[in-house]
Design an enzyme around this catalytic site. Sequence first.
Site, PDB file in Angstrom:
ATOM      1  N   PHE A 112       0.822  -1.221   0.000  1.00  0.00           N
ATOM      2  CA  PHE A 112       0.000   0.000   0.000  1.00  0.00           C
ATOM      3  C   PHE A 112       0.849   1.261   0.000  1.00  0.00           C
ATOM      4  CE2 PHE A 112      -0.204   2.575   3.858  1.00  0.00           C
ATOM      5  CZ  PHE A 112       0.520   1.834   4.772  1.00  0.00           C
ATOM      6  N   LYS A 113       2.122   1.141   0.339  1.00  0.00           N
ATOM      7  CA  LYS A 113       2.997   2.313   0.353  1.00  0.00           C
ATOM      8  C   LYS A 113       3.034   3.006  -1.018  1.00  0.00           C
ATOM      9  CE  LYS A 113       4.557   1.489   4.613  1.00  0.00           C
ATOM     10  NZ  LYS A 113       4.001   0.203   5.037  1.00  0.00           N
ATOM     11  N   ASP A 114       2.796   2.255  -2.092  1.00  0.00           N
ATOM     12  CA  ASP A 114       2.784   2.854  -3.434  1.00  0.00           C
ATOM     13  C   ASP A 114       1.713   3.934  -3.575  1.00  0.00           C
ATOM     14  OD1 ASP A 114       4.849   1.304  -4.560  1.00  0.00           O
ATOM     15  OD2 ASP A 114       3.468  -0.345  -4.992  1.00  0.00           O
TER      16      ASP A 114
END
Length: 497
Positions: A112-114
């Site tokens: 999810f960091k993207d």
Amino acid sequence: MDYVSTRNKKLTVTAAKAIATGIAPDGGLYCPTEIPKLTAEDFAALCAKDYRGRSADILGRFLTDFTAEELEQYAARAYADEKFGGPDTAPLVGLGEGRYVLELWHGPTCAFKDMALQMLPHLLTASLRKTGETRTACILVATSGDTGKAALDGFADVEGTKIMVYYPVDGVSTIQKLQMVTQKGGNVQVCAIRGNFDDAQSAVKKIFTDKASIEKLDRQGMTLSSANSINWGRLAPQIAYYVSAYCDLVNRGEIRQGDAINVCVPTGNFGNILAAYIAGEMGVPIAKLICASNENNVLTDFFTSGGTYNRVRPFHTTISPSMDILISSNLERLLFLTSGYNDTMTAGLMAQLSESGSYTVPADVFARIGEKFDAGCCDDTQTKQTIAQLLRDKQYLCDTHTAVAVRVYEDYRARTGDRTPTVIASTASPFKFCQSVISALGAEAAGDGTELFEQLHELTGAPVPAPLAALAGMQPRFDLVIDREEILGTVDLLNKI
Ligand SMILES: *Cc1c(COP(=O)(O)O)cnc(C)c1O
């Protein structure tokens, strides 16, 4: 809209300045001075947009020194179809009876960091320009595994920046490590630190407050910034996907505009769930925020003990390594926001945390927190059971971090009888944690690296994400390992990249 330090409200900066510098000079975290509110008309307009449109809209309400055209352009590039496998940037998957999994891992590094780190380079380079900064921005990142790769991918070969990632040597999965040490780009460097994530995070913070290092970098035309969720530019893009998920539920007729939902988030540094809290303050009708932890359950204890945070406890290495954290940095922002922007209180609690390892929030402040938040935790055995059960009962494959959230949500639902439709944040592709997922499914993992992609695919039929499949056969570029006492020495490396 202005931003202030959580430790000193008199320290006021623009959004661009907050993003360019990452952290306030007094060690505090920048917060907006107000949370913009969404009206019914705003929701109707947001529901009619695609993810990019929603993202640009939400960001524009916080980043008032950016134009709508700028933000729309960044969103179009950050969330391009090629990067997220199509126009559905953050798919919402129904699991029945009011459960919805929000898949936030369809970006280039499969975590999810993207969602934030594809956007941050655009925001950061523009912020440098807007603040008249001409030095090269050196992004320092401490990672529990996923931030490192997502930041490397986002910043690789971005002009005017260099990036250095520090990861705990034994604290990341084989795939996570491989993703980082094979990173391409002329402005990147990766360094392993002996110790856990908290050690890495504390060591990196040391560079940010080391005058000699900062002055030396300045002489060489460099300045420091951060891509961790202490940077507002990292947090703001995350608010958008909670607004977007709500719109998707309305558009699909699962709920009506105005109906309440719950949100459950697998939590480590408290960035993701704080973004959900802020979405709620903006007007997304979120009834409960459920904070899910693994065996490193310092946050569960915080919420269930009435506000005592105590990080003095054993650190556990778990199968959900991106949540192996005992110092949840963004809790500082929650304390500031829920205390009515009480900087004196926040600074005092943070001083106690660094001196004694614990603090207790005043009762009236905790009362406001307790109204909104619920919390729970589970161990590795329960995490694995949940992965197996979900696949068996719902034909849904999830990773170890998402499984923690699913388990904690089911416990919450059983304990409270609350049937409010709930969005569960899914934070990584199961293929990033093959070894643990395969073992959860009762099979024996035939190795620990890329050879497991095929095995997990055969076991479940789930497709191997293309960016991960491409790792097989890639050559490692970085093998530096240091003790945390040596961290200041690594600053010199920035000059060589
Ligand atoms: C970073 C991460 C988390 C924790 O998110 P925070 O914002 O730090 O609370 C959970 N799951 C995965 C897969 C992550 O990469």
